[in-house]
Design an enzyme around this catalytic site. Structure first.
Site, PDB file in Angstrom:
ATOM      1  N   HIS A  81      17.459  33.370   0.446  1.00  0.00           N
ATOM      2  CA  HIS A  81      17.050  34.545  -0.307  1.00  0.00           C
ATOM      3  C   HIS A  81      16.482  35.562   0.674  1.00  0.00           C
ATOM      4  CE1 HIS A  81      14.475  36.342  -3.769  1.00  0.00           C
ATOM      5  NE2 HIS A  81      15.473  37.108  -3.434  1.00  0.00           N
ATOM      6  N   ASP A 105       0.818  -1.221   0.000  1.00  0.00           N
ATOM      7  CA  ASP A 105       0.000   0.000   0.000  1.00  0.00           C
ATOM      8  C   ASP A 105       0.851   1.271   0.000  1.00  0.00           C
ATOM      9  OD1 ASP A 105       0.964   0.124   2.626  1.00  0.00           O
ATOM     10  OD2 ASP A 105      -0.760  -0.993   3.366  1.00  0.00           O
ATOM     11  N   GLY A 106       2.165   1.139  -0.037  1.00  0.00           N
ATOM     12  CA  GLY A 106       3.033   2.308  -0.136  1.00  0.00           C
ATOM     13  C   GLY A 106       3.601   2.784   1.191  1.00  0.00           C
ATOM     14  N   GLU A 107       3.091   2.284   2.312  1.00  0.00           N
ATOM     15  CA  GLU A 107       3.649   2.713   3.598  1.00  0.00           C
ATOM     16  C   GLU A 107       5.066   2.156   3.747  1.00  0.00           C
ATOM     17  OE1 GLU A 107       0.879   1.862   6.779  1.00  0.00           O
ATOM     18  OE2 GLU A 107      -0.672   3.080   5.854  1.00  0.00           O
ATOM     19  N   ASP A 111      20.302  34.914 -12.282  1.00  0.00           N
ATOM     20  CA  ASP A 111      19.387  35.832 -11.581  1.00  0.00           C
ATOM     21  C   ASP A 111      20.091  36.462 -10.384  1.00  0.00           C
ATOM     22  OD1 ASP A 111      19.463  33.799  -9.699  1.00  0.00           O
ATOM     23  OD2 ASP A 111      17.525  32.961 -10.288  1.00  0.00           O
ATOM     24  N   LYS A 155      16.280  37.973 -13.824  1.00  0.00           N
ATOM     25  CA  LYS A 155      15.311  36.940 -14.232  1.00  0.00           C
ATOM     26  C   LYS A 155      13.894  37.345 -13.857  1.00  0.00           C
ATOM     27  CE  LYS A 155      14.874  32.796 -11.889  1.00  0.00           C
ATOM     28  NZ  LYS A 155      15.318  31.463 -11.490  1.00  0.00           N
ATOM     29  N   ARG A 200      10.269  35.304 -13.569  1.00  0.00           N
ATOM     30  CA  ARG A 200       9.603  34.004 -13.661  1.00  0.00           C
ATOM     31  C   ARG A 200       8.112  34.275 -13.740  1.00  0.00           C
ATOM     32  NH1 ARG A 200      12.345  29.269 -11.782  1.00  0.00           N
ATOM     33  NH2 ARG A 200      11.246  27.842 -13.127  1.00  0.00           N
ATOM     34  N   ASP A 231      24.154  27.864 -11.502  1.00  0.00           N
ATOM     35  CA  ASP A 231      22.947  28.050 -10.685  1.00  0.00           C
ATOM     36  C   ASP A 231      23.012  27.103  -9.496  1.00  0.00           C
ATOM     37  OD1 ASP A 231      20.652  29.291  -9.934  1.00  0.00           O
ATOM     38  OD2 ASP A 231      19.453  28.658 -11.650  1.00  0.00           O
TER      39      ASP A 231
HETATM   40  C1  R5P Z   1      15.746  30.090  -7.927  1.00  0.00           C
HETATM   41  O1  R5P Z   1      15.814  31.206  -7.541  1.00  0.00           O
HETATM   42  C2  R5P Z   1      16.912  29.163  -8.020  1.00  0.00           C
HETATM   43  O2  R5P Z   1      18.120  29.806  -7.732  1.00  0.00           O
HETATM   44  C3  R5P Z   1      16.975  28.517  -9.395  1.00  0.00           C
HETATM   45  O3  R5P Z   1      17.319  29.491 -10.357  1.00  0.00           O
HETATM   46  C4  R5P Z   1      15.668  27.901  -9.761  1.00  0.00           C
HETATM   47  O4  R5P Z   1      15.209  27.055  -8.730  1.00  0.00           O
HETATM   48  C5  R5P Z   1      15.804  27.116 -11.052  1.00  0.00           C
HETATM   49  O5  R5P Z   1      14.583  26.533 -11.356  1.00  0.00           O
HETATM   50  P1  R5P Z   1      14.241  26.018 -12.803  1.00  0.00           P
HETATM   51  O6  R5P Z   1      15.288  25.014 -13.187  1.00  0.00           O
HETATM   52  O7  R5P Z   1      12.876  25.389 -12.615  1.00  0.00           O
HETATM   53  O8  R5P Z   1      14.185  27.182 -13.714  1.00  0.00           O
END
Ligand code: R5P
Length: 303
Positions: free
Chosen positions: A129, A36-38, A168, A191, A193, A218
């Site tokens: 952040h 059942d996944g448990e 970003d 960036k 989003r 990144d």
């Molecule tokens: C967000 O601020 C992170 O630093 C990455 O830039 C972000 O998580 C990348 O996500 P994705 O690959 O979905 O663009």
């Protein structure tokens, strides 16, 4: 007494290397699922008086969180003196605010959950952040391993005339550290989003990239859209195909394939999450950070 490392299956390779660095005992942890996944977790070790390091990178955290708690609680019941967590990737750090009314601030809730499970935490470059430091979020001892020295060394060794590009503003922190360690120039893009899979980034300054190899860096790749948007910009500007360097290779669905097809020369990641792109090992710095936490436990129990 030697510390005991209990690794989740995905992390066995890195956990084994960290155990060797620590001269710890690599214990045996069984995790199986009922039909059942448990989950059924079983620790096949004598833990009386031991300091236990649970090793679990927290990609797929929704799947791993409860088993993690089962292991930590069971380790204590079996007599462990302390239970810490080495989680090279720490999940939910991007959800650090309520962006729309009613949303869970998962970074905070998850921190409370982990604090109730373990005595200390070691992680690698958490996504900080709006929260300035991990200590502002966690009320247990935490240590953040910086991957910048390992990334810088790899870039210097493998890439000719590199220029780092952060996609970003959030990336400025680690891109600046890596560029500093490698003594190479860098640029940071802007960036926007617009959705999970809709990302736009500003163009880099092409003049500084003419005779260089662009290196996109990144901290996390999830859908890959951020790096894909940046790579497409470079292509439109007629610049050489970039090398992509990633700290935490989450790569959801077919993101790795899509990024490869976006005209990048090479994709490399650290082994914070097991993935075919792994090429930069973090066992040593993680072992150093874990040793630091274990030393604090030792000092705390001295008469
Ligand atoms: C967000 O601020 C992170 O630093 C990455 O830039 C972000 O998580 C990348 O996500 P994705 O690959 O979905 O663009």
């Amino acid at each position: 007494m030697k510390p005991v490392v209990l690794s989740f299956p995905d992390d066995a390779g890195l956990a084994g290397s960290v155990s060797r660095e620590l001269q710890a005992r690599l214990g045996s942890l069984e995790w199986r699922h009922f039909p059942d996944g448990e989950s059924l977790l079983r620790i096949e070790e004598t833990l009386a008086g031991a300091d236990v390091v649970v090793f679990a990178s927290l990609d797929g955290a929704d799947r791993k969180a409860l088993p993690l708690r089962f292991v930590a609680d069971t380790a204590r019941e079996l007599g462990a003196r302390s239970v810490g967590l080495a989680a090279p990737y720490l999940a939910y750090m991007r959800q650090d605010a309520r962006f729309r009314p009613g949303e869970a601030i998962a970074a905070r809730v998850f921190a409370r959950f982990l604090e109730q499970s373990v005595d200390w935490l070691v992680t690698v470059d958490p996504h900080l952040h709006r929260i300035a430091a991990l200590e502002d979020l966690y009320r247990i001892p935490v240590a953040c391993v910086e991957s910048a020295p390992e990334l810088a060394e790899w870039i210097r060794r493998e890439v000719r005339d590199p220029v780092l590009i952060g996609p970003d503003e959030e990336s400025a922190q680690w891109v600046a550290d890596i560029a500093g360690a490698a003594r190479i120039p860098y640029q940071v893009l802007h960036k926007q989003r617009r959705g999970d899979r809709q990302v736009e980034v500003s163009a880099p300054d092409p003049e500084r990239l003419r005779d260089a190899t662009p290196v996109l860096v990144d901290d996390i790749v999830s859908t890959g859209r951020t790096l894909i948007a940046a790579a497409e910009h470079l292509r439109r500007l007629g610049l050489p195909p970039p090398v992509c360097v990633v700290i935490h290779p989450l790569f959801s669905d077919n993101a790795h394939e899509l990024l490869k097809r976006a005209g990048v020369e090479r994709i490399v990641s650290t082994d914070s999450i097991r993935h075919p792109s792994n090429g930069i090992g973090l066992a040593r710095p993680i072992a150093r950070a874990v040793a630091g936490q274990l030393a604090k436990i030792e000092r705390g129990t001295e008469p």
